[in-house]
Design a protein around this motif. Structure first.
Motif, short mmCIF file in Angstrom:
data_model
loop_
_atom_site.label_atom_id
_atom_site.label_comp_id
_atom_site.label_asym_id
_atom_site.label_seq_id
_atom_site.Cartn_x
_atom_site.Cartn_y
_atom_site.Cartn_z
N VAL A 25 0.96 -1.15 0.00
CA VAL A 25 -0.11 0.18 0.00
C VAL A 25 0.86 1.31 0.12
CG1 VAL A 25 -1.89 1.21 1.24
CG2 VAL A 25 -1.81 -1.22 1.42
N ASP A 27 1.02 5.95 -0.73
CA ASP A 27 0.39 7.01 -0.75
C ASP A 27 1.07 8.14 -1.31
OD1 ASP A 27 -1.18 8.84 -0.14
OD2 ASP A 27 -1.10 8.84 2.10
N PRO A 34 -3.36 3.88 -4.06
CA PRO A 34 -2.84 3.14 -2.84
C PRO A 34 -2.48 1.62 -2.91
CG PRO A 34 -5.25 3.47 -2.37
CD PRO A 34 -4.92 4.15 -3.88
N SER A 191 -14.16 3.43 -3.14
CA SER A 191 -13.36 3.36 -2.24
C SER A 191 -11.87 2.70 -2.96
CB SER A 191 -13.45 2.79 -0.85
OG SER A 191 -12.16 2.39 -0.18
N PHE A 193 -9.46 1.36 -1.78
CA PHE A 193 -8.89 0.16 -0.91
C PHE A 193 -9.74 -0.99 -1.11
CE2 PHE A 193 -7.79 4.17 1.19
CZ PHE A 193 -6.43 4.05 1.25
N SER A 402 -6.98 -3.13 7.73
CA SER A 402 -6.18 -2.14 7.52
C SER A 402 -7.03 -1.42 6.24
CB SER A 402 -4.95 -2.66 7.12
OG SER A 402 -4.18 -1.25 6.45
N LEU A 403 -7.42 -2.19 5.29
CA LEU A 403 -8.10 -1.72 4.06
C LEU A 403 -9.38 -0.90 4.56
CD1 LEU A 403 -6.91 -4.15 1.11
CD2 LEU A 403 -5.93 -1.89 1.78
N SER A 405 -10.39 -0.05 7.50
CA SER A 405 -10.17 1.31 8.04
C SER A 405 -9.99 2.34 7.27
CB SER A 405 -9.26 0.93 9.41
OG SER A 405 -9.42 -0.11 10.01
N LYS A 406 -9.03 2.18 6.35
CA LYS A 406 -8.50 3.26 5.30
C LYS A 406 -9.94 3.75 4.53
CE LYS A 406 -3.65 1.97 4.95
NZ LYS A 406 -3.09 3.33 5.32
N ASP A 409 -12.25 5.70 6.61
CA ASP A 409 -11.47 7.00 7.12
C ASP A 409 -11.60 7.99 5.78
OD1 ASP A 409 -11.17 6.13 9.52
OD2 ASP A 409 -9.14 5.57 9.09
N ASN A 410 -11.38 7.04 4.55
CA ASN A 410 -11.25 7.98 3.27
C ASN A 410 -12.70 8.09 2.59
OD1 ASN A 410 -9.21 9.35 1.40
ND2 ASN A 410 -9.81 7.48 0.18
N ASP A 416 -8.44 8.27 -5.29
CA ASP A 416 -7.41 7.92 -6.09
C ASP A 416 -7.71 8.48 -7.66
OD1 ASP A 416 -9.48 6.32 -6.88
OD2 ASP A 416 -8.24 4.43 -7.20
#
Length: 753
Positions: A25, A27, A34, A191, A193, A402-403, A405-406, A409-410, A416
Motif C-alpha cells: 500500500v 500513498d 494506494p 473506495s 482500498f 487495514s483496508l 479502516s482506510k 476514513d477515506n 485515487d
C-alpha cells in the motif's frame, strides 16, 4: 460450479481466483493509487470522447447475452453440463466488432420529435464498447439459480406451477441484489482500498486484446487460431455427443471385471472411485469444475489433494467400516434411501394436498439415509464454510481490517486517480434508481410468494427474513471478496436456518435459500462489474443500464429455455425412462431435488441432530475452523518456504463440493488437463501459453456448444438419437458399481449377499 446441495451457482468469467499476499500500500500524491497491484495493471488515463452505448454495443451485447444464457441453460439439463463463460464472448466479439466498424454505414439517424440522433457506425470499435459487451455477456453466462426450483417442481415432484409465478420468481431473485448493491456502492466500489483483485485479470486481458497484434512469421494470428480450434472442436464433438457417447467416461477396470461389485466400485468413473477411468470428451472435463486452462496451478493442486483424500482415503475407509450403514447403499450416490436400503419413498412422508411433511407418515416409515459419500459431502460443506472464515481471518484479517479502516476514513477524503477521473468526466448513478428497483422488486417478490395460491410456500415473514440475511451479509462478505477474492457462500446457512424455523416444506426451503443467498451473490456480482467499469472508465449510468438490461434479458431467456425443455422433452430428468443415448439426465437438478428433501421435507432437525442419523456431522464445523491454524503457524515459523502459503485449507476441504453431480472421471480429467496446461505448459512454454491459452479454452467450448445445439435441433428433437449399439449408452458400463454390499439388501440388477 455446482454446489453441494445442487443447483448451479452463479458463475462469472473463468478467471483464476488468486490469493494475493504481501499487499503493498502506497500513498503518493501524483497519480495517487494506494494499491500497488492496481497501479501496475490499470492505466491512469481516460478518453471520455469514446462512444460507449453504441448500436454495436447493444447488438453484440444482446446477442451474446441471449446466446450464452440459452446455451448454458440448455446444457444444464444434459449429462455433461457444459458452461460457456463470458471470456468466450469477450474473444469472439472483438473481431465481430471490428468487422461491423468496417462495413456498417456511418450515416447519422435522427429520431423524430426528439433531439436524439445515433449512428450505426460511430467510428472504430473501441475498448469501452468491448467492456460493455462483455458485461452484457456475463449476465447471460452467470446462470439463474431459481430455475432449479422450477425444474424440481415440474420434473421431480410432478406438480403444477403457475408460469407467471415461476417467471416472477426468476426475475425477482436475480434483481433483488441491485438494491443491496446500491446501498453499499460507495464503500465497495468508489473506495480505492476495495480493489476486487479478480478484475485485474479482466483488465489485463482487455488490454492484451486491444494491443496492436503482429502475427509471428509462420504462425496463425489469434483469430485464425480460434477459428481452427473451433472447427476441430465442432467436428469432433459429433462423436461423443451422437455416435459414441460412451467415450465420455471409459472405465477400464469395469471392462475387465464385468461381474464383480468391488472392482466396479473401484473403477467406475461415474458411480465409483474412478481408478483407471478416463474421458475422450472435452465437455466432460469442463462440465462441472470450469475450464482447467484458466485455473491457477496452486488451485488445481489443492483441489486434487482434496479429491484424493476424500475419494481414495475417507470414502473407502468409511464405506468398508460400514459407517452409517454405508454398505446398504451405493458407495457414490446423490439419492436418498430408507433404513432397508431402498430408494426413499417420498410419497409416504409428503402430504399430497398441503405439500408438506406428513409427521405420522414419517414416523411410521423411516429416517432418511444417504450414501456415505453424500453424507460426508455435507460434512465437508460445513467444514469448508468454517475453514473459509478461519482462513480469511488468519491470512487476510490484518489486510482486510487495514483496508477497511482506510476505506471508512477515506469515505469523503482523498480520491485515487481512477475515482478522480470518473468524477471529473461522468455523472454518478442516482441513488433513487437503486432504491426504486429494491422497492419494486421486493413488492413483486411478496406477490410471487403470497399470491398464486402460495405455490412457493414461503410466507411473507420468510421473505423478509431472507432479505435481512442477504442485507446483513452483503457488506462483510463484499469486503472479504473485494480484498481477497474469496466469497463466503450463504447456501448452507440459509437452508439450515429456514429448515429449523419452517421445516417440512421443500419449496419454502429452496425459495428462502434463493432469495437469501442469490440476492447477495447478485449484489456482489453487480459491484464487481461496477468496479471493472470503474477501472476501464465506463460511464456509471451506461454500466447500470447494461447490467439491468442484461439481467432482465438473461432471466427471460433462461426461464423460457427451461420451460420449453421441461414441457417438450418426454421423461426429462428421469434417466431410467429416457431412450438410450439421450443426454437429458439433469445431474445438477437431481442433487438440488434431493437437497430439497433433506433440508426442506425432512429438515435439519431430523437429519443433523440426535433426532436423525447424521448429528455427528456438525463436528465438521469445528474441524474446518481449526484446519487453517497449523498451516498459518507453519507460514509464521518458516516464512522463507513460499510453498507453504499455497496450501489452502478451504480449497482442500471444499474440493469435492461439486460431487455430485460431478463424478470421479470429471475430476481426474480436469486435473490432468489442468496440470498439463497450467503447470507444464505455463512453465515450459510460457510464451505459447500467454498467446494461446485463453483462446484455446474459448474455442474448444464454443465448438462443443454449437455442435450440441445443432444436433438437438436437427436430429435429437425428432427422436433420432444415434445408431443403436453398445457405445450409444451415455454410461461407463459399470452397472454393479451402484449395488449395495450389505447382506440381505435387494436392489434391481444386483446380486444379493
Amino acid at each position: 460450479m455446482a454446489n453441494v446441495d445442487g443447483g448451479t451457482l452463479p458463475q462469472g468469467d473463468e478467471s483464476p481466483k488468486k490469493h494475493h499476499t504481501n499487499l503493498e500500500v502506497t500513498d503518493e500524491d501524483e497519480d495517487y493509487c494506494p494499491i500497488e497491484q492496481v497501479k501496475l495493471t490499470v492505466p491512469a488515463t481516460d478518453d471520455p470522447t469514446m462512444p460507449v452505448l453504441t448500436f454495436r454495443t447493444w447488438f453484440l451485447g444482446l446477442i451474446s447475452c441471449v446466446m450464452l444464457a440459452f446455451v448454458n441453460q440448455f446444457f444444464g439439463y444434459r449429462q455433461n453440463n457444459l458452461y460457456i463463460s463470458a471470456v468466450t464472448a469477450q474473444i469472439v466479439t472483438l473481431p465481430l466488432g471490428k468487422f461491423m466498424a468496417r462495413v456498417l454505414p456511418t450515416r447519422t439517424f435522427h429520431v423524430p420529435l426528439t433531439n436524439w440522433s445515433f449512428s450505426l457506425n460511430p467510428g472504430p470499435f473501441n475498448l469501452k464498447e468491448h467492456v460493455l459487451i462483455t458485461i452484457f455477456a456475463s449476465c447471460g453466462s452467470s446462470g439463474v439459480y431459481a430455475v432449479g426450483i422450477i425444474t424440481i417442481v415440474k420434473a421431480f415432484y410432478h406438480r403444477q406451477l403457475n408460469p407467471v409465478a415461476a417467471w416472477m420468481l426468476v426475475q425477482t431473485t436475480q434483481m433483488l441484489g441491485y438494491g443491496w448493491a446500491g446501498l453499499f456502492r460507495k464503500l465497495l466500489v468508489d473506495s480505492p482500498f476495495m480493489w476486487w483483485p479478480e478484475n485485474l485479470i479482466a483488465v489485463s486481458l482487455f488490454r492484451a486484446l486491444h494491443e496492436k497484434e503482429k502475427r509471428p512469421k509462420g504462425q496463425l494470428s489469434k483469430q485464425q487460431y480460434f477459428i481452427a480450434v473451433f472447427v476441430a472442436s465442432f467436428a469432433y464433438y459429433l462423436i461423443p455427443a451422437y455416435f459414441f457417447p460412451s467415450i465420455s467416461a471409459v472405465s477400464v477396470v469395469c471392462l475387465i471385471w464385468k461381474d464383480s461389485i468391488l472392482p466396479q466400485q473401484l473403477g467406475s468413473g461415474l458411480h465409483g472411485m474412478g481408478i483407471g477411468s478416463f474421458s475422450l470428451d472435452w465437455s466432460a472435463i469442463v462440465s462441472f469444475l470450469g475450464n482447467p486452462i484458466s485455473a491457477p496451478g496452486f488451485a488445481i493442486i489443492n483441489t486434487l489433494v482434496g479429491f484424493f483424500l476424500v475419494m481414495y482415503v475417507m470414502t473407502p475407509l468409511t464405506y468398508w467400516l460400514n459407517a452409517y450403514d454405508a454398505q446398504k447403499f451405493p458407495i457414490f450416490s446423490s439419492h436418498t434411501f430408507d433404513h432397508s436400503g431402498q430408494p426413499y419413498n417420498i410419497s409416504r412422508v409428503l402430504n399430497p394436498k398441503t405439500f408438506d411433511l406428513d409427521i405420522p407418515g414419517y414416523e411410521g416409515y423411516s429416517k432418511l439415509y444417504l450414501s456415505v459419500f453424500f453424507a460426508f459431502t455435507y460434512g465437508l460443506g460445513f467444514a469448508s464454510l468454517a475453514a473459509t472464515v478461519s482462513h480469511v481471518g488468519l491470512f487476510h484479517g490484518t489486510t482486510i481490517w487495514s483496508l477497511w479502516s482506510k476505506a471508512k476514513d477515506n469515505l469523503h477524503g482523498k480520491m485515487d486517480v481512477h475515482t478522480r477521473l470518473m468524477r471529473k468526466n461522468y455523472g454518478q448513478v442516482p441513488n433513487w434508481w437503486f432504491y426504486a428497483i429494491l422497492a419494486a422488486v421486493f413488492g413483486l417478490s411478496l406477490y410471487a410468494c403470497e399470491g398464486f395460491d402460495k405455490q412457493l410456500q414461503l410466507p411473507w415473514w420468510g421473505l423478509i427474513m431472507a432479505c435481512v440475511m442477504a442485507f446483513f451479509f452483503t457488506l462483510p462478505v463484499g469486503i472479504i471478496q473485494a480484498t481477497t477474492n474469496q466469497q463466503i457462500g450463504l447456501n448452507i446457512i440459509t437452508e439450515m436456518v429456514i429448515g429449523y424455523v419452517y421445516p417440512g416444506r421443500p419449496l419454502a426451503n429452496v425459495a428462502f435459500k434463493t432469495y437469501g443467498y442469490i440476492s447477495m451473490t447478485q449484489a456482489l456480482g453487480f459491484l464487481s462489474d461496477f468496479k471493472l467499469g470503474h477501472y476501464m472508465k465506463i460511464p456509471p449510468k451506461s454500466m447500470f443500464v447494461v447490467q439491468l438490461a442484461g439481467t432482465v434479458v438473461a432471466s427471460c431467456v433462461c426461464f423460457s429455455t427451461s420451460w420449453w425443455l421441461l414441457t417438450s422433452i418426454e421423461h426429462i430428468c428421469e434417466p431410467s425412462l429416457l431412450p438410450d443415448g439421450s443426454p437429458w439426465t439433469c445431474p445438477g437438478d437431481d442433487v438440488f431435488y434431493n437437497a430439497s428433501i433433506i433440508w426442506g421435507v425432512i429438515g435439519p432437525l431430523r437429519m443433523f441432530t440426535s433426532h436423525g442419523v447424521y448429528g455427528a456431522m456438525n463436528w465438521w464445523f469445528v474441524a474446518g475452523a481449526l484446519a487453517p491454524v497449523p498451516i498459518y503457524l507453519l507460514t509464521r515459523k518458516y516464512p522463507e518456504k513460499k510453498w507453504i502459503r499455497l496450501i489452502n485449507a478451504p480449497l482442500i476441504l471444499g474440493a469435492t463440493m461439486s460431487m455430485p453431480p460431478a463424478r470421479s472421471v470429471n475430476y481426474i480429467m480436469w486435473g490432468i488437463a489442468g496440470i498439463f496446461f497450467n503447470i507444464y505448459i505455463f512453465r515450459v512454454h510460457k510464451k505459447w501459453w500467454a498467446r494461446h491459452a485463453y483462446i484455446l479454452a474459448a474455442a474448444l467450448n464454443a465448438g462443443i456448444a454449437f455442435m450440441g445445439v445443432l444436433l438437438f435441433f436437427s436430429l435429437q428433437s425428432y427422436g433420432v438419437n444415434g445408431p443403436e449399439w453398445w457405445g450409444l449408452d451415455a454410461d461407463d458400463h459399470c452397472p454393479l458399481a451402484t449395488c449395495p454390499t450389505a447382506p440381505g439388501v435387494v436392489a434391481e440388477g444386483c446380486p444379493v449377499h
